[in-house]
Design a protein around this motif. Structure first.
Motif, PDB file in Angstrom:
ATOM      1  N   LEU A  10       0.885  -1.154   0.000  1.00 39.95           N
ATOM      2  CA  LEU A  10       0.000   0.000   0.000  1.00 39.95           C
ATOM      3  C   LEU A  10       0.928   1.210   0.000  1.00 39.95           C
ATOM      4  O   LEU A  10       1.702   1.408   0.942  1.00 39.95           O
ATOM      5  N   HIS A  11       0.883   1.987  -1.073  1.00 38.62           N
ATOM      6  CA  HIS A  11       1.801   3.113  -1.207  1.00 38.62           C
ATOM      7  C   HIS A  11       1.272   4.368  -0.530  1.00 38.62           C
ATOM      8  O   HIS A  11       0.104   4.710  -0.669  1.00 38.62           O
ATOM      9  N   ALA A  12       2.149   5.024   0.186  1.00 36.59           N
ATOM     10  CA  ALA A  12       1.839   6.290   0.846  1.00 36.59           C
ATOM     11  C   ALA A  12       2.074   7.429  -0.140  1.00 36.59           C
ATOM     12  O   ALA A  12       2.820   7.263  -1.096  1.00 36.59           O
ATOM     13  N   PRO A  13       1.465   8.559   0.080  1.00 38.65           N
ATOM     14  CA  PRO A  13       0.520   8.832   1.157  1.00 38.65           C
ATOM     15  C   PRO A  13      -0.847   8.231   0.838  1.00 38.65           C
ATOM     16  O   PRO A  13      -1.225   8.100  -0.320  1.00 38.65           O
ATOM     17  N   ALA A  14      -1.557   7.853   1.899  1.00 32.71           N
ATOM     18  CA  ALA A  14      -2.898   7.299   1.741  1.00 32.71           C
ATOM     19  C   ALA A  14      -3.738   7.692   2.945  1.00 32.71           C
ATOM     20  O   ALA A  14      -3.203   8.018   4.006  1.00 32.71           O
ATOM     21  N   VAL A  15      -5.038   7.653   2.762  1.00 32.66           N
ATOM     22  CA  VAL A  15      -5.970   7.911   3.853  1.00 32.66           C
ATOM     23  C   VAL A  15      -6.921   6.727   3.918  1.00 32.66           C
ATOM     24  O   VAL A  15      -7.472   6.312   2.901  1.00 32.66           O
TER      25      VAL A  15
END
Length: 111
Positions: A10-15
């Protein structure tokens, strides 16, 4: 999210937002090795666990409903919509469910 050599990232940035509406910002990539986790039917549910800050994957069933599923099995997840805010419950034994801060991110279908 992408799957490469049995690693899921899961690649950042994420919310991510939980079933009860709580939002978490993910500032760095999260990677999970999914070797040996895919179910016989080829499916896998991937969650962000807000409590641990890590990805989790289960060959389980996710139900979103107002009532507990009749076939609720160990490691299955039930999003209880009969209450506000919604609750996310995981069955951890034949007799016990625990509330978890999970965000259902993806379903991997390798069938």
């Amino acid at each position: 999210m992408k799957c490469k050599k049995f690693d899921l990232t899961l690649h950042a940035p994420a919310v991510c937002t939980t079933a009860n509406g709580k939002t978490y910002k993910i500032e760095e990539d999260k990677t999970l090795n999914i070797s040996g986790l895919i179910a016989e039917d080829g499916s896998l549910n991937v969650f962000y666990n807000a409590e641990s800050g890590e990805l989790e994957a289960y060959a389980n069933k996710v139900t979103i409903s107002k009532t507990e599923p009749e076939d609720f099995a160990v490691l299955d997840v039930w999003v209880d919509t009969s209450v506000k805010p919604y609750k996310c419950l995981m069955k951890i034994s034949d007799t016990e469910n625990v509330e978890k801060q999970l965000v259902w991110n993806a379903v991997i279908d390798n069938a």
